[in-house]
Enzyme design. Structure first.
Site, mmCIF file in Angstrom:
data_model
loop_
_atom_site.group_PDB
_atom_site.id
_atom_site.type_symbol
_atom_site.label_atom_id
_atom_site.label_comp_id
_atom_site.label_asym_id
_atom_site.label_seq_id
_atom_site.Cartn_x
_atom_site.Cartn_y
_atom_site.Cartn_z
ATOM 1 N N HIS A 58 0.825 -1.210 0.000
ATOM 2 C CA HIS A 58 0.000 0.000 0.000
ATOM 3 C C HIS A 58 0.858 1.259 0.000
ATOM 4 O O HIS A 58 1.393 1.664 1.028
ATOM 5 C CB HIS A 58 -0.933 0.025 1.215
ATOM 6 C CG HIS A 58 -2.085 0.967 1.046
ATOM 7 N ND1 HIS A 58 -3.300 0.580 0.505
ATOM 8 C CD2 HIS A 58 -2.199 2.285 1.303
ATOM 9 C CE1 HIS A 58 -4.112 1.617 0.467
ATOM 10 N NE2 HIS A 58 -3.469 2.665 0.936
ATOM 11 N N ASP A 60 0.514 5.288 -1.358
ATOM 12 C CA ASP A 60 -0.466 6.267 -1.831
ATOM 13 C C ASP A 60 0.124 7.344 -2.729
ATOM 14 O O ASP A 60 -0.429 8.446 -2.824
ATOM 15 C CB ASP A 60 -1.164 6.915 -0.637
ATOM 16 C CG ASP A 60 -2.375 6.137 -0.174
ATOM 17 O OD1 ASP A 60 -3.306 5.965 -0.979
ATOM 18 O OD2 ASP A 60 -2.398 5.695 0.984
ATOM 19 N N GLU A 157 -8.668 1.360 -3.206
ATOM 20 C CA GLU A 157 -8.959 1.604 -1.793
ATOM 21 C C GLU A 157 -10.322 2.272 -1.676
ATOM 22 O O GLU A 157 -10.471 3.453 -1.926
ATOM 23 C CB GLU A 157 -7.883 2.478 -1.155
ATOM 24 C CG GLU A 157 -8.098 2.655 0.331
ATOM 25 C CD GLU A 157 -6.971 3.397 1.029
ATOM 26 O OE1 GLU A 157 -6.841 3.266 2.258
ATOM 27 O OE2 GLU A 157 -6.224 4.129 0.346
ATOM 28 N N HIS A 184 -13.611 2.099 2.526
ATOM 29 C CA HIS A 184 -12.614 3.005 3.097
ATOM 30 C C HIS A 184 -13.157 3.346 4.478
ATOM 31 O O HIS A 184 -13.654 2.461 5.179
ATOM 32 C CB HIS A 184 -12.377 4.234 2.212
ATOM 33 C CG HIS A 184 -11.193 5.039 2.669
ATOM 34 N ND1 HIS A 184 -11.279 6.364 3.011
ATOM 35 C CD2 HIS A 184 -9.905 4.679 2.885
ATOM 36 C CE1 HIS A 184 -10.083 6.789 3.408
ATOM 37 N NE2 HIS A 184 -9.232 5.781 3.335
ATOM 38 N N HIS A 235 -9.692 -1.402 6.929
ATOM 39 C CA HIS A 235 -10.771 -0.405 6.972
ATOM 40 C C HIS A 235 -12.149 -0.989 7.267
ATOM 41 O O HIS A 235 -13.070 -0.224 7.557
ATOM 42 C CB HIS A 235 -10.854 0.412 5.677
ATOM 43 C CG HIS A 235 -9.844 1.501 5.570
ATOM 44 N ND1 HIS A 235 -9.843 2.603 6.407
ATOM 45 C CD2 HIS A 235 -8.790 1.667 4.736
ATOM 46 C CE1 HIS A 235 -8.842 3.405 6.072
ATOM 47 N NE2 HIS A 235 -8.174 2.858 5.068
ATOM 48 N N HIS A 256 -2.954 -2.801 4.814
ATOM 49 C CA HIS A 256 -2.209 -1.798 5.592
ATOM 50 C C HIS A 256 -2.856 -1.615 6.969
ATOM 51 O O HIS A 256 -3.484 -0.618 7.259
ATOM 52 C CB HIS A 256 -2.083 -0.471 4.840
ATOM 53 C CG HIS A 256 -3.367 0.196 4.440
ATOM 54 N ND1 HIS A 256 -4.355 -0.426 3.716
ATOM 55 C CD2 HIS A 256 -3.821 1.458 4.660
ATOM 56 C CE1 HIS A 256 -5.347 0.405 3.507
ATOM 57 N NE2 HIS A 256 -5.053 1.561 4.077
ATOM 58 N N ASP A 368 1.718 2.191 3.913
ATOM 59 C CA ASP A 368 0.838 3.356 3.808
ATOM 60 C C ASP A 368 1.631 4.634 3.569
ATOM 61 O O ASP A 368 1.153 5.732 3.852
ATOM 62 C CB ASP A 368 -0.037 3.503 5.057
ATOM 63 C CG ASP A 368 -1.357 4.224 4.778
ATOM 64 O OD1 ASP A 368 -1.626 4.560 3.609
ATOM 65 O OD2 ASP A 368 -2.125 4.449 5.733
#
Length: 440
Positions: A58, A60, A157, A184, A235, A256, A368
């Site tokens: 993961h 971003d 995500e 999410h 999540h 993550h 992350d």
């Protein structure tokens, strides 16, 4: 005494260590042995890390590039990722997160946004053919390692990205997406989330709408199994997680998340959940955000959120009719808040906890990076990943275990998902639609 060891080569240290049988003072000999052992670990770590496949499930970076376009070949292109730092960190296979903010679930346009981010990832990879290659399978990752390239994979995500359409899910898979985080922070029409844990008015109960997965949510999971798309439980609520364990025909993973036993936040997994992920052949990919690793960081964050609660409430009230303006204003309010950064070795504590609870093969890295604003001190970006290898060796883990953490555990899990899809190849695509929310 240790300072006197500086500048000595590993060979000289080992030579001195051989004399430590009475010819040299005991205190000096202890320092020599420690320094020699440390040098040996560092050398082993460098070699092992360079040879290993390193997966980060993961990253971003795409979301950073959506906000501010930059050449990923230039150092500092995003806060935590670029090609030079990825090379320094020995990163073989980052999963670029196709992150779709919850705003799009309310305002509409989630699928369009998903296509735009997928296109962005494609442009980034195509623009750097000497360093990057698009990947979508275990074989692709292994070939990239052999060819000396960075294999870029994609994971969505936020399940609202498919806009409740299994046809959209299938098309995203065709475009190269290989996992989807079922929610999410927002509960969608078919799965409960943990909720927006980073907001001043966070209430976990408010996100519990369906009691887990709806019937359509179970169809989403089964269709992902059929396609060979990994089911990501980061999540999601505990109830949703339980339904996923019951429903999925393939192993599942957390892309993550870290350990609730060490840092008690809803986004982390309980020991029982870790055991169930491991028992099914899945992996827990450790999030290195300080908020995920250290209860003191959580407490500090909550104190800061309490200070801005009045302004937050005002924004929510005055901009209630304009979702995008509301979320932009809240984002600006949150961004400057100070964040307590913990020590990087806390990440190793979480890795070891998963190994203890679920076994050495149940853990990997899902940093992350670029999605967190509080990386731990000493693990500031992707260039510092080799420190994880050295620390695991220093703590006595075997080279096989360390290779597993770095990437082999994840590739084994990914391979099982691919095997499940091959077994289900004769199954017709699901024609299920979202008719109603689960009422039981």
């Amino acid at each position: 005494m240790r300072s006197g060891m500086r500048g000595m080569t590993p060979g000289l240290l080992l030579g001195l260590a051989l004399l430590c049988g009475g010819a040299l003072p005991a205190v000096f000999c202890g320092a020599v042995r420690a320094a020699a052992a440390g040098g040996d670990v560092e050398a082993r770590a460098r070699k092992l890390h360079a040879e290993s496949i390193v997966v980060d499930s993961h990253v971003d970076a795409p979301d950073q590039l959506v906000d501010k376009w930059a050449d990923i070949a230039e150092r500092g292109a995003t806060p935590h990722f670029d090609i030079p730092r990825a090379r320094e960190g020995g990163l073989t296979a980052p999963f670029f997160a196709v992150y779709i903010p919850a705003t799009f679930a309310e305002a509409g346009g989630a699928a369009k946004r998903t296509l735009e981010v997928i296109d962005l990832v494609g442009r980034v990879v195509a623009g750097h053919p000497a360093d990057m290659v698009a990947a979508a399978s275990v074989a692709d990752v292994r070939k990239a390692k052999k060819d000396g390239k960075i294999a870029v994979l994609m994971g969505i995500e936020g399940g609202h990205a498919i806009e409740d359409s299994l046809a959209a899910l299938r098309q995203f898979h065709r475009l190269g997406v290989r996992y989807m985080t079922l929610t999410h922070v927002n509960t969608n029409h078919w799965a409960d989330a943990t909720g927006p844990f980073f907001l001043p008015d966070f209430d976990p109960a408010a996100a519990r709408v369906h009691g887990g997965l709806t019937d359509f949510g179970r169809e989403v999971v089964r269709e992902m199994n059929r396609l060979g798309m990994m089911v990501d439980i980061s999540h999601v609520s505990d109830d949703t997680m339980a339904d996923v364990f019951e429903t999925s025909r393939a192993p599942v993973f957390a892309s993550h998340s870290s350990c609730r036993a060490l840092c008690d936040i809803p986004r982390n997994l309980t020991d029982d959940e870790i055991k169930k992920v491991a028992a099914g052949g899945g992996v827990v990919m450790i999030n290195i955000g300080s908020y995920f690793l250290d209860p003191e960081s959580v407490a500090a964050s909550k104190a800061e959120l309490a200070k801005i609660r009045p302004e937050y409430d005002r924004i929510r009230k005055e901009l209630a009719g304009d979702v995008k303006a509301r979320d932009e204003s809240i984002g600006k309010l949150l961004k400057p808040l100070p964040r307590r950064r913990t020590q990087w070795t806390k990440a190793i504590d979480h890795i070891e906890h998963v190994m203890k609870v679920g076994g050495a093969g149940a853990v990997g890295l899902g940093t992350d990076f670029d999605g967190i604003q509080d990386p731990p001190e000493g693990l500031d970006d992707v260039s510092m990943l080799p420190k994880i290898t050295a620390e695991l060796l220093r703590r006595g883990h075997s080279e096989a275990e360390v290779r597993g953490v770095l990437g082999e555990n994840f590739l084994r899990f990914f391979g099982k998902v691919e095997e499940t899809a091959a077994r289900l190849r004769g199954e017709a695509p699901s024609t299920a639609t979202l008719l109603q929310r689960r009422s039981d």
